[in-house]
Write an enzyme that holds these catalytic residues in place. Structure first.
Site, PDB file in Angstrom:
ATOM      1  N   SER A 180       0.788  -1.232   0.000  1.00 18.39           N
ATOM      2  CA  SER A 180       0.000   0.000   0.000  1.00 18.39           C
ATOM      3  C   SER A 180       0.817   1.277   0.000  1.00 18.39           C
ATOM      4  O   SER A 180       0.249   2.360  -0.032  1.00 18.39           O
ATOM      5  CB  SER A 180      -0.958   0.022   1.193  1.00 18.39           C
ATOM      6  OG  SER A 180      -2.067  -0.765   0.900  1.00 18.39           O
ATOM      7  N   MET A 181       2.129   1.186  -0.013  1.00 16.51           N
ATOM      8  CA  MET A 181       2.900   2.392  -0.287  1.00 16.51           C
ATOM      9  C   MET A 181       2.548   2.897  -1.685  1.00 16.51           C
ATOM     10  O   MET A 181       2.726   4.076  -1.984  1.00 16.51           O
ATOM     11  CB  MET A 181       4.397   2.132  -0.168  1.00 16.51           C
ATOM     12  CG  MET A 181       4.830   1.833   1.249  1.00 16.51           C
ATOM     13  SD  MET A 181       6.563   2.240   1.585  1.00 16.51           S
ATOM     14  CE  MET A 181       7.430   1.324   0.344  1.00 16.51           C
TER      15      MET A 181
END
Length: 468
Positions: A180-181
């Site tokens: 999810s970066m």
């Protein structure tokens, strides 16, 4: 495809089916949200970081590898622990991807402190001691790397590399899934467009994307999508076979839909049928579909896929040394919520770009207002449910800690982070393959460790100035 900083307290096991359709739904759901198979398995006694090292396990070694050491499709558990520790560096071997090109020019090398100083600083950092959150026994920085199943870590101070180490599947020329970066890269691109006046975050989604129809997203503002304060229905209850996560994973499947399938085909088709739940703007709800909605908005405004825009605005001008890549659905739409795999040093460049307020290598890539908006954070009164970030907020798909150093971060499940500390002038990138997906399990030995390194670097710099 991957997601996300999953801070949920409940995670349930998923029964695996031998059918390809069920396999893909499970795989996609794991990547979309929690790495659920990995987390469920890890609730048993996991192997240590040393014992689960892919080289020790022998995954995919030999020509051919032994049958019990092969990780490939159509196995439904390639993202389960300990296979996870190999798979995070080999995503393109499981799912279709699209390139984020660095271009054909020479990379701009990162600046390093002199070798003797870096050796000394690395030794000092490894020996740093800190107290884990709610802990009763100190831990050293080096111990924390193994406790958190670190695959790679890079620390820059005042623009120079002072610490760099690799473990497990990751080498200096390798790439790692950042989960999810990815959202933070999507959010950064959106904030750049807002600050440049190319995207009005006050507009409703339906003003930008008429095809959204009667979806719950239609009446949300672009800013509410960017800050995840939308009132949209999206269930991630794995015990419910009709939960939204299963519908989303089937829609996102890059493989042909099974005979008789009548659901949405692709990320964007799914977004068109999302139902309302709650009221837009009332509270922060971490839901990956917001990131994919934002990716669609970005593409509509610019006429470019998020992969192309990331290449044009970030990877090429910041002098990246490796291409990145991003998973796509069956229609070639990049997964804006969690599909990127990238090199450790290039993520360090991205963090340094943030710390420098949009400048790198003597060039301004975007307005300083972009970082000012992100660093200021979102509405803290709307942020709850994350006990390891008690004073936090979320804005433009970045996590803001509101601590004494003004730190903020890009975060992803299984321990991914770009941690930016403006006060200490530090950028810390950590890539990992922690057995459990939720960062709530890894924060207690990560966040205080980052603070300890930041304080050490500040004290060292002060001592150096005093000695002159």
């Amino acid at each position: 495809m991957f997601s996300l900083v999953a801070h949920r307290n409940r995670l349930e096991d998923v029964s695996m089916s031998s059918s390809m359709t069920k396999w893909l739904a499970i795989s996609m759901a794991a990547l979309l949200c929690w790495g659920n198979a990995a987390s469920a398995h890890a609730q048993q006694a996991p192997l240590s970081a040393q014992d689960s090292d892919p080289r020790v396990m022998g995954w995919m070694q030999g020509f051919p590898p032994p049958a019990d050491k092969i990780i490939t499709q159509p196995d439904a558990n390639y993202f389960s622990f300990p296979k996870l520790r190999w798979s995070v560096c080999h995503l393109r071997e499981f799912l279709p991807t699209e390139e984020i090109s660095r271009g054909i020019g020479a990379p701009v090398p990162l600046s390093h402190v002199p070798d003797d100083a870096r050796t000394r600083m690395a030794r000092e950092i490894d020996a740093l001691s800190f107290m884990p959150l709610k802990g009763n026994k100190p831990m050293t920085w080096e111990q924390s790397l193994y406790a958190n199943y670190t695959d790679g870590v890079l620390i820059l101070h005042k623009g120079q590399v002072v610490y760099e180490r690799y473990f497990g599947c990751l080498k200096e020329d390798g790439k790692h899934a950042i989960m999810s970066m990815t959202k933070s890269i999507t959010g950064l691109l959106a904030q750049i467009l807002v600050s440049e006046g190319k995207l009005d975050d006050r507009l409703l989604v339906r003003d930008m994307i008429p095809e959204i129809g009667n979806s719950a997203f239609a009446t949300a503002t672009v800013r509410q999508v960017m800050d995840m304060t939308t009132g949209v229905k999206y269930s991630e209850d794995y015990s419910d076979p009709n939960a939204d996560i299963w519908l989303y994973s089937r829609a996102a499947s890059p493989l042909p839909k099974p005979e008789g399938y009548q659901g949405p085909d692709g990320y964007w088709a799914y977004l068109q049928q999302v139902q309302p739940e709650g009221k837009h703007g009332d509270a922060f709800h971490y839901k990956t579909i917001n990131s994919d909605m934002l990716g669609w908005i970005i593409s509509r405004v610019t006429g470019k896929a998020v992969t192309e825009l990331a290449s044009e605005r970030l990877w090429r001008p910041m002098g990246a040394e490796q291409d990145a890549y991003q998973t796509v659905d069956g229609k070639g739409v990049p997964f804006a919520g969690g599909g990127i795999t990238a090199g450790l040093r290039d993520l360090g460049r991205l963090g340094q770009l943030m710390l420098n307020g949009g400048e790198i290598n003597g060039k301004r890539l975007f307005p300083a207002d972009v970082i000012k908006r992100i660093q200021a954070g979102g509405d803290q009164s709307k942020f709850s449910g994350f006990p390891t970030i008690p004073n936090g907020s979320y804005t433009s798909q970045w996590w803001v800690f509101h601590n004494t150093h003004g730190a903020y971060a890009a975060r992803g499940v299984h321990g991914q982070t770009i941690y930016v500390d403006p006060t200490a002038q530090m950028v810390l990138v950590r890539l990992a393959s922690f057995p459990q997906a939720q960062n709530g399990f890894i924060d207690p030995t990560s966040l205080p460790a980052y603070q300890a390194v930041a304080e050490h670097l500040m004290k060292s710099a002060q001592a150096s100035r005093s000695a002159r």
